[in-house]
Design a protein around this motif. Structure first.
Motif, PDB file in Angstrom:
ATOM      1  N   ALA A 150      93.247 -28.684 -34.847  1.00 42.27           N
ATOM      2  CA  ALA A 150      93.336 -27.278 -34.440  1.00 42.27           C
ATOM      3  C   ALA A 150      93.564 -27.113 -32.949  1.00 42.27           C
ATOM      4  O   ALA A 150      94.014 -26.039 -32.511  1.00 42.27           O
ATOM      5  N   ASP A 151      93.268 -28.146 -32.156  1.00 43.42           N
ATOM      6  CA  ASP A 151      93.470 -28.074 -30.708  1.00 43.42           C
ATOM      7  C   ASP A 151      94.915 -28.368 -30.307  1.00 43.42           C
ATOM      8  O   ASP A 151      95.252 -28.259 -29.122  1.00 43.42           O
ATOM      9  N   SER A 153      96.253 -31.178 -30.021  1.00 43.72           N
ATOM     10  CA  SER A 153      96.205 -32.271 -29.042  1.00 43.72           C
ATOM     11  C   SER A 153      96.816 -33.536 -29.634  1.00 43.72           C
ATOM     12  O   SER A 153      96.944 -33.692 -30.851  1.00 43.72           O
ATOM     13  N   GLY A 154      97.181 -34.439 -28.745  1.00 40.90           N
ATOM     14  CA  GLY A 154      97.797 -35.678 -29.176  1.00 40.90           C
ATOM     15  C   GLY A 154      99.262 -35.481 -29.522  1.00 40.90           C
ATOM     16  O   GLY A 154      99.877 -34.460 -29.193  1.00 40.90           O
ATOM     17  N   ASP A 155      99.835 -36.450 -30.184  1.00 40.13           N
ATOM     18  CA  ASP A 155     101.247 -36.395 -30.544  1.00 40.13           C
ATOM     19  C   ASP A 155     101.436 -35.539 -31.801  1.00 40.13           C
ATOM     20  O   ASP A 155     100.683 -35.668 -32.766  1.00 40.13           O
ATOM     21  N   PRO A 156     102.449 -34.691 -31.795  1.00 44.48           N
ATOM     22  CA  PRO A 156     102.717 -33.911 -33.014  1.00 44.48           C
ATOM     23  C   PRO A 156     103.223 -34.821 -34.127  1.00 44.48           C
ATOM     24  O   PRO A 156     103.845 -35.862 -33.874  1.00 44.48           O
ATOM     25  N   LEU A 157     102.983 -34.405 -35.375  1.00 49.01           N
ATOM     26  CA  LEU A 157     103.472 -35.167 -36.531  1.00 49.01           C
ATOM     27  C   LEU A 157     104.947 -34.913 -36.773  1.00 49.01           C
ATOM     28  O   LEU A 157     105.660 -35.767 -37.297  1.00 49.01           O
ATOM     29  N   PHE A 187     100.158 -25.580 -36.719  1.00 46.71           N
ATOM     30  CA  PHE A 187     101.512 -25.565 -36.165  1.00 46.71           C
ATOM     31  C   PHE A 187     101.704 -24.365 -35.252  1.00 46.71           C
ATOM     32  O   PHE A 187     100.962 -23.369 -35.319  1.00 46.71           O
ATOM     33  N   GLN A 188     102.713 -24.478 -34.375  1.00 42.26           N
ATOM     34  CA  GLN A 188     103.007 -23.406 -33.432  1.00 42.26           C
ATOM     35  C   GLN A 188     104.485 -23.460 -33.051  1.00 42.26           C
ATOM     36  O   GLN A 188     105.091 -24.537 -32.981  1.00 42.26           O
ATOM     37  N   PHE A 189     105.048 -22.290 -32.820  1.00 43.42           N
ATOM     38  CA  PHE A 189     106.418 -22.164 -32.332  1.00 43.42           C
ATOM     39  C   PHE A 189     106.384 -21.782 -30.859  1.00 43.42           C
ATOM     40  O   PHE A 189     105.402 -21.196 -30.374  1.00 43.42           O
ATOM     41  N   GLY A 202      99.331 -21.391 -36.605  1.00 44.62           N
ATOM     42  CA  GLY A 202      99.202 -21.274 -38.044  1.00 44.62           C
ATOM     43  C   GLY A 202      98.493 -22.481 -38.632  1.00 44.62           C
ATOM     44  O   GLY A 202      98.540 -23.590 -38.081  1.00 44.62           O
ATOM     45  N   MET A 203      97.822 -22.246 -39.762  1.00 47.59           N
ATOM     46  CA  MET A 203      97.171 -23.321 -40.505  1.00 47.59           C
ATOM     47  C   MET A 203      97.930 -23.532 -41.810  1.00 47.59           C
ATOM     48  O   MET A 203      98.359 -22.579 -42.458  1.00 47.59           O
TER      49      MET A 203
END
Length: 604
Positions: A150-151, A153-157, A187-189, A202-203
């Motif tokens: 939810a943060d 953080s890290g690399d996106p999938l 996810f986010q745009f 979004g979840m």
């Protein structure tokens, strides 16, 4: 020439020989990639590519615009479009580009997701230009990223960029791929030109691999479906969506039909006046979807979990321009996958969610359906028992039986069937609704016969459309020789039918609970299989499944005349899995107590 690239293009560039890199940079096929990635440009139909937007033409249109801008740059200001790098290379520095809009965007309708598979899910948003819209040749560029936390953080999938334009009403739909099964994602745009402009988060989630053991699906936790139908904007606020999003642990939202309505009505007194006119053109449908999707509860529910919908059925029995306009707009505005026009706009499909369940979505509204009640052609009652009549069409009906049998054969524990109209017989004073399954009685008997003869257990039918609540054991209607309505013995499944999100009750607009209960009391007396009826409250229900039982909980909205989350759980029903006491509602039904509606009185 120095060119910046986004991280997801780097791998492609470093692995190719220089000559191929140049070809991929300059070639027209590569030039359409960011248009092609937006699935809103594709045809709504798998086998009709001619109904897609021609992304090569869109790209050519926009290259020509850049050339004109460059040729006229000495005499005409381009107001922020000053970069003159090669227009078909999609580099990483979008902040001052001659070929995408850089004036900022607004994510007007937040985000949504839908039609999850075990390794991918569709993501959706709408990105409209701020200020004066750009020349039609200039696209808006949108980036997406999906994470396992939810943060963010890290690399996106998965990550990527895509274009949208006025051609698809500024909508954008992409498929996030390479995801893990049965997992939750966020996810986010964002605006490619101004990355600081971002959408809400979004979840979403993927579903389990078909071979996942039932007890391991959803990490061993119960799996919850939330079921909606019939949301008419002018009849009330969509509070049911908000209550479901805030108060339930939804894994999937299901919508069984009437996501929008085509007609007009007087919603002005409650701030729900419908814009536009009776829907006919694609502009009409876009405007109506735009308005519906501004309801705050619907906005939040789309952010909260992925949706699986049955495409709404536009008026008109044949494939008309009106229907094409409706499906085209729905394809743009909803996170749904393509359907097949060569197969009469097929939307029926099956989702294998581990060995816990098969979720089978039917089309009982428009797919090859024999003539139905038009509320004036009373001949339908006279032919309701004709054996040749089909509610689903012969092809879908055969597929449905095969799917049920295959589900049993593969070892799925539950069979959950989502469809639009009430399956159980609902007779009141000798009157039947022949627009529902009561008008296709031979077809209903064939479904029941298939379940009985093949000993297919743990089947649950989900229904909408009636604007009231109904819960029934499934058996041949009004037949008490092999079915005992007191114990439920002899039933072959259960039906949970839900009321409308906001559309007025068929018991009467604004009917009070007491008046509705008087009608419900007659229904539960006259119909053998029917165990509970409620017709006053607007709402939804949840279906929570685990390897041991299924539980349906009905939610009632206290007031839909304004936006609120004031609701209560009106009734709860349990179905034990096959190895305990299969194929019927657990007794006492609803634990013998409901907070709304009428239970059947069980007496010997």
């Amino acid at each position: 020439m120095k060119v910046a690239v986004t991280p997801h293009f780097v791998v492609m560039l470093v692995r190719l020989p220089l000559s191929l890199v140049l070809l991929s940079v300059l070639g027209k096929i590569q030039a359409t990639e960011l248009f092609d990635r937006n699935l809103a440009y594709s045809s709504p139909f798998i086998n009709a590519p001619h109904l897609s937007h021609d992304t090569r033409s869109l790209q050519a249109r926009h290259v020509q615009f850049v050339k004109r801008q460059q040729q006229l740059s000495d005499t005409i200001s381009s107001d922020g479009f000053t970069d003159t790098h090669y227009p078909t290379f999609y580099g990483g520095d979008f902040s001052n580009s001659a070929w995408i809009y850089s004036g900022g965007i607004n994510f007007t309708h937040s985000v949504a997701s839908g039609d999850p598979f075990h390794d991918s899910v569709l993501l959706w948003t709408r990105a409209t230009p701020l200020g004066t819209p750009p020349d039609q040749s200039i696209p808006v560029c949108v980036s997406f990223k999906i994470f396992d936390n939810a943060d963010l953080s890290g690399d996106p999938l998965d990550v990527g960029d895509a274009f949208t334009t006025y051609d698809v009403d500024w909508t954008l739909k992409v498929e996030a791929k390479n995801l893990k099964p049965d997992s939750h994602y966020w996810f986010q745009f964002s605006d490619c030109a101004k990355p600081q402009i971002v959408s809400p988060i979004g979840m979403t989630r993927t579903i389990a691999n078909p071979d996942t053991p039932a007890e391991e699906v959803n990490g061993g936790k119960p799996f919850t479906l939330v079921v909606f139908s019939c949301a008419r904007y002018q009849d009330g606020w969509f509070n049911a969506y908000g209550v479901a999003a805030h108060n339930t642990s939804a894994d999937l939202f299901l919508h069984l039909g009437d996501y929008i309505y085509e007609n007009l009505g007087d919603g002005g007194p409650i701030g729900r006046a419908v814009t536009g006119k009776e829907l006919a053109t694609i502009a009409d449908y876009r405007e109506r979807l735009n308005q519906y999707r501004t309801d705050p509860s619907l906005v939040f529910a789309h952010q909260k979990a992925p949706w699986i919908t049955v495409c709404f059925s536009p008026s008109g029995a044949c494939f008309t321009d009106r229907k094409l306009a409706a499906v085209r707009a729905y394809h743009e505005w909803m996170p749904i996958r393509q359907v097949d026009p060569d197969d009469k706009l097929r939307v029926w499909r099956n989702f294998k969610i581990g060995k816990l369940l098969d979720l089978t979505m039917l089309d009982t509204r428009q797919y090859d359906r024999d003539i139905t009640d038009l509320y004036y052609n009373t001949v339908i009652e006279d032919i309701a028992d004709e054996t040749s009549r089909s509610l689903m069409g012969s092809e879908q009906e055969a597929w449905f039986y095969e799917t049920l049998s295959e589900s049993k054969a593969r070892g799925a524990l539950w069979r959950v069937v989502g469809q639009q109209i009430v399956f159980t017989m609902l007779e009141e004073d000798g009157i039947l609704d022949v627009d529902a399954w009561d008008g296709y009685r031979a077809n209903r008997n064939r479904v029941l016969d298939h379940l009985y003869k093949n000993k297919i257990s743990n089947t649950i039918i989900l229904s909408g459309d009636s604007h009231a609540n109904w819960v029934s054991d499934l058996g041949h209607p009004n037949q008490s020789i092999t079915y005992d309505p007191i114990t439920g013995d002899g039933a072959i499944g259960v039906e949970f039918a839900g009321t409308a999100v906001s559309s007025t009750s068929t018991f009467g607009a604004g009917i009070s609970p007491a008046d509705a209960d008087r009608i419900s009391a007659r229904y539960v007396i006259e119909n053998t299989d029917l165990q509970w009826s409620e017709g006053s409250y607007r709402g939804f229900f949840t279906l929570t499944l685990d390897p041991h039982q299924a539980r349906a909980t009905y939610w009632a909205m206290r007031n839909v005349s304004n936006a609120n989350l004031d609701a209560f759980a009106s009734a709860s029903f349990v179905v034990e899995a096959e190895h305990i006491a299969a194929n019927k509602l657990a007794r006492p039904v609803a634990g013998g107590n409901v907070l709304a509606g009428v239970l059947k009185i069980h007496r010997r």
